[in-house]
Design an enzyme around this catalytic site. Structure first.
Site, PDB file in Angstrom:
ATOM      1  N   CYS A 206       0.814  -1.206   0.000  1.00 46.65           N
ATOM      2  CA  CYS A 206       0.000   0.000   0.000  1.00 46.65           C
ATOM      3  C   CYS A 206       0.843   1.250   0.000  1.00 46.65           C
ATOM      4  O   CYS A 206       0.847   2.003   0.948  1.00 46.65           O
ATOM      5  CB  CYS A 206      -0.997   0.044   1.134  1.00 46.65           C
ATOM      6  SG  CYS A 206      -0.514  -0.795   2.582  1.00 46.65           S
TER       7      CYS A 206
ATOM      8  N   HIS B 142      -8.864   5.790   1.805  1.00 45.46           N
ATOM      9  CA  HIS B 142      -8.552   6.592   2.999  1.00 45.46           C
ATOM     10  C   HIS B 142      -9.540   7.729   3.203  1.00 45.46           C
ATOM     11  O   HIS B 142      -9.526   8.391   4.222  1.00 45.46           O
ATOM     12  CB  HIS B 142      -7.119   7.127   2.901  1.00 45.46           C
ATOM     13  CG  HIS B 142      -6.122   6.026   2.702  1.00 45.46           C
ATOM     14  ND1 HIS B 142      -5.733   5.611   1.453  1.00 45.46           N
ATOM     15  CD2 HIS B 142      -5.499   5.211   3.585  1.00 45.46           C
ATOM     16  CE1 HIS B 142      -4.879   4.597   1.580  1.00 45.46           C
ATOM     17  NE2 HIS B 142      -4.731   4.341   2.855  1.00 45.46           N
TER      18      HIS B 142
HETATM   19  N1  GLN Z   1      -5.173  -7.506   3.620  1.00 44.42           N
HETATM   20  C1  GLN Z   1      -5.002  -6.342   4.422  1.00 44.42           C
HETATM   21  C2  GLN Z   1      -6.318  -5.594   4.534  1.00 44.42           C
HETATM   22  O1  GLN Z   1      -7.047  -5.581   3.616  1.00 44.42           O
HETATM   23  C3  GLN Z   1      -3.949  -5.424   3.873  1.00 44.42           C
HETATM   24  C4  GLN Z   1      -3.738  -4.251   4.767  1.00 44.42           C
HETATM   25  C5  GLN Z   1      -2.632  -3.328   4.347  1.00 44.42           C
HETATM   26  O2  GLN Z   1      -2.162  -3.360   3.252  1.00 44.42           O
HETATM   27  N2  GLN Z   1      -2.184  -2.478   5.224  1.00 44.42           N
HETATM   28  O3  GLN Z   1      -6.617  -4.973   5.525  1.00 44.42           O
HETATM   29 ZN    ZN Z   2      -2.724  -1.674   1.792  1.00 40.57          ZN
END
Ligand code: GLN
Ligand code: ZN
Length: 764
Positions: A653, A704
């Site tokens: 991410c 977000h």
């Molecule tokens: N699989 C996790 C979620 O969907 C990934 C979280 C992340 O990338 N921080 O919450």
């Molecule tokens: Zn993420």
């Protein structure tokens, strides 16, 4: 401060041993406490943390290491470099928190990671012609408070180079903040002049961690210029330039040519600093030697630290050495005092902030005056330190022969799978998913109900079977909703997880959890990292039960969800008695077993999240290849067990892949989902330019924000993606997990995403 300083603490945690600062700040923000109350708590905390240091016999104790939110924001405030969009807020406190957190009329300033730590600072926004306005009342207040308590403190200041290195120019695109060097330096000089008026003689610690990055080489002329001018700003200041997190070799030779009184170097994370000892030896500078690890929580091997200090002293001379922490103790939890449940052996191997103070003072006693100089209590602690280190070296808690045996074959698992073209053909045949296949990143809303169920189970108010029924209920509902929305690859929703690392950590052997091991992440936010103390193994499957249940509810593919080894490593306190790579391989073995169990259990799409892969990159380029090597190998260990028709996904991410795209490619995941929603398709272009041939799911909307993206907006985004990569190579998904969002936001957003995808497919 007394003529001879022997022990030095770079800085101390400020959130409070029971997170008092967090609690009062959050009440204040909710309007439940007056600002006076915040100030009272802050004052009490400062007094307490000075008291701890004084009691331990530390000579150099800081003021202005305290902050209500962040030390960089404090600098912005003290230098008066407030971005113009906040100029309408007259009340200083209100403005301070608006910069940090935003309010109804003002977007917050950007926040980003403080070097390679998990602490986040507020990014200064600079423009040409910005006028500064120095106000040192915060420092003055803290200085007086300390004096009243009988402490003769040093003053901590985030240095001008680091300030600029952390800043952004907002008036020109891609402007480098260093183009405003002379303006900012003028502001700093005014600040140092003001500091000079506080007392007859004052020690100032100027923090310059930027000098431990690769930028140090290009900045070396500025180092000399800045510190010559700063030293001349006020004659009664003893300036110590303190660096940390790696070596500062380039800067040292420059600093030696300035009138600074001393230089602080990190000998825990910057081994190469030993190479400049002779150079320092030939100067008249004091060396603040960071030898107690401020980044990790293990007790020091005091004997070894003494030998290191002796080595340092043989080049520099004992009278010019000060014994210090490697960096501020901000990065470790406060005190072990409240760890009531932890295994007593493990606890005896740990030193949080307060315990490190004792180590520091014992160490400086031993080094300067020998063992005879220790008082009875120190002598006892020193003996306990030796015993604990000894016990740790051979403890059965740490060393697991089965894991060691498996590690003998580890090299055979560090490999890629069959060629991608063969694998992907089999996967397409098996799953037959369409181009622009729609999916999500894993988690779905963590509602009050979900959290309550986990909490009730944890504290025993509901039993296991009731808990399982509740979780099954959430999963079933989640699967039904995904089917109704029309998603094509489903997930179970991760309701059983409070945190993507903690969930796995709790099920792994060799990993412990603290009760009160909080570390500030940003503002009032703290994290409690798992503690990897021993060989890691997985006694039994960790996710299979939930994934299989979810898969049984649908005919669509169900993705298994795992956290990757590198992310588990990077978000934990990691044992220091073996290389990090070894620990990472062990975690990878555990994840590998899980991957294998999932595929054998019929879960043939498996996502191995590596959210913190990039975050673990070392500060210095010279250390990167070694990191990339073991990080890659760990990912391979975890995933190479997958058969050709098992599809491995990964998720990251963040958005900046430019400098790591080769490594991303080499990870060899079949599908990668990434965060690009906020930047159109520019980031995806990196993949294209690189000739990336595997499948990619660039996030098509930003999770977000609570805003629901429209169909048109997502269609536009997908069209942008199609300009870069063909439909066959693209997946359509949000840019991260949905756990922080509400169902009312998630359902319409995903519906729009699916509709947009269908619309675009018709045009292909
Ligand atoms: N699989 C996790 C979620 O969907 C990934 C979280 C992340 O990338 N921080 O919450
Ligand atoms: Zn993420």
């Amino acid at each position: 401060m007394s003529e001879k300083i022997r022990s030095w603490v770079t800085g101390f945690a400020r959130i409070g041993e029971q997170r008092e600062l967090k609690k009062v700040l959050e009440r204040y923000w909710r309007g439940e406490a007056a600002f006076e109350e915040v100030e009272d708590v802050a004052k009490m905390l400062r007094a307490r943390h000075w008291e701890y240091q004084k009691e331990a016999g530390i000579d150099a104790i800081s003021v202005n290491d305290f902050s209500l939110y962040d030390q960089v924001l404090d600098m912005i405030d003290m230098l008066g470099l407030v971005p113009s969009r906040f100029a309408d807020i007259e009340d200083r406190v209100e403005r301070y928190f608006a910069m940090a957190r935003g309010d109804a009329d003002h977007t917050a300033m950007e926040m980003t990671k403080w070097f390679n730590t998990n602490y986040h600072y507020i990014v200064p926004e600079l423009s040409a012609g910005m006028e500064f306005c120095v106000d040192i009342s915060k420092i003055e207040k803290e200085y007086k408070e300390a004096r009243e308590l009988g402490i003769d403190p040093k003053i901590n200041i985030v240095g001008p180079l680091t300030f600029l290195g952390c800043a952004r120019r907002v008036d020109v695109a891609e402007g480098d903040a260093f183009s405003l060097y002379s303006d900012i330096l003028s502001a700093y000089i005014a600040l140092f002049q003001a500091l000079g008026s506080l007392d007859d003689r004052i020690v100032v610690q100027v923090d310059e961690p930027l000098l431990c990055t690769d930028r140090a080489a290009e900045l070396s002329l500025l180092v000399k210029d800045a510190f010559e001018k700063i030293c001349n700003a006020a004659k009664n200041l003893d300036i110590y330039v303190v660096t940390y997190f790696d070596h500062a070799k380039e800067a040292v030779s420059q600093l030696l040519q300035t009138p600074v009184k001393g230089i602080g170097l990190d000998f825990v994370h910057g081994e190469k600093n030993e190479e400049v000892l002779d150079l320092i030896g030939r100067s008249d500078k004091v060396l603040v030697a960071g030898v107690i690890d401020g980044r990790n929580i293990w007790i020091s091997d005091i004997e070894k630290r003494v030998s290191l200090l002796e080595r340092i002293a043989s080049a520099v001379g004992k009278e010019r050495v000060v014994v210090s922490t490697s960096c501020s103790l901000l990065h470790v939890p406060y005190t072990l005092k409240y760890e009531k449940k932890m295994d007593s052996d493990i606890k005896s191997w740990l030193a949080y902030g307060v315990e490190k103070l004792d180590e520091l003072s014992i160490l400086s006693g031993l080094f300067f005056e020998g063992a005879e100089s220790l008082d009875a209590q120190q002598a006892l602690k020193y003996a306990q330190n030796r015993d604990a280190n000894e016990a740790r070296r051979s403890s059965a808690l740490v060393h697991n022969p089965d894991v060691k045996k498996r590690m003998e074959d580890i090299d055979s698992m560090k490999k890629k799978r069959a060629p991608y073209s063969e694998r992907i053909a089999k996967q397409h045949e098996k799953f037959n998913y369409p181009p622009l296949c729609t999916t999500t990143i894993g988690s779905f809303p963590q509602t009050q109900e979900v959290r309550a169920a986990r909490r009730d189970y944890k504290n025993g108010s509901i039993g296991e079977s009731e808990y399982i029924e509740k979780m099954k209920g959430f999963i079933k509902e989640c699967v039904e909703i995904q089917e109704r929305i029309g998603l094509e690859v489903l997930v179970h929703g991760e309701f059983e997880r409070n945190d993507m690392v903690e969930y796995f950590g709790e099920q792994l052997e060799g990993v412990a959890f603290s009760e009160n091991g909080w570390v500030q992440s940003y503002g009032s936010r703290c994290v409690k990292p798992p503690i990897i103390y021993g060989d890691v193994s997985r006694p039994k499957p960790m996710t299979l039960f939930w994934s299989q249940y979810a898969a049984s509810l649908t005919r669509l593919p169900m993705k298994g969800m795992l956290t990757g080894p590198v992310t588990i490593l990077n978000w934990s306190f990691v044992r220091d008695d073996q290389p990090r790579s070894e620990t990472c391989y062990q975690i990878a073995l555990a994840i590998r077993d899980e991957v294998d169990d999932l595929q054998k259990g019929g879960i043939k799409m498996i996502q191995v999240d590596e959210a913190a892969f990039k975050e673990g990159y070392p500060l210095r380029k010279e250390k990167r290849p070694a990191y990339e090597r073991f990080a890659l190998e760990s990912f391979w260990i975890a995933t190479s067990v997958a058969s050709e028709d098992t599809q491995i996904h990964t998720h990251m991410c963040y958005s900046d892949f430019n400098d790591i795209i080769d490594t991303i490619e080499a990870m060899d995941a079949d599908v990668i989902s990434i965060e690009t929603a906020r930047s159109g398709n520019t980031l995806l272009k990196v993949f294209k330019e690189h000739g990336y041939e595997k499948e990619v799911g660039p996030g098509v909307y930003d999770i977000h924000s609570p805003r629901i993206p429209s169909v048109e907006e997502i269609e536009k985004q997908i069209r942008l993606l199609l300009e870069v990569l063909p439909a066959r190579q693209l997946w359509i998904n949000p840019d991260c997990g949905l756990k922080t969002r509400r169902w009312e936001e998630v359902v319409p957003s995903l519906e729009n995403m699916v509709t947009a995808t269908k619309n675009i497919r018709k045009t292909l």
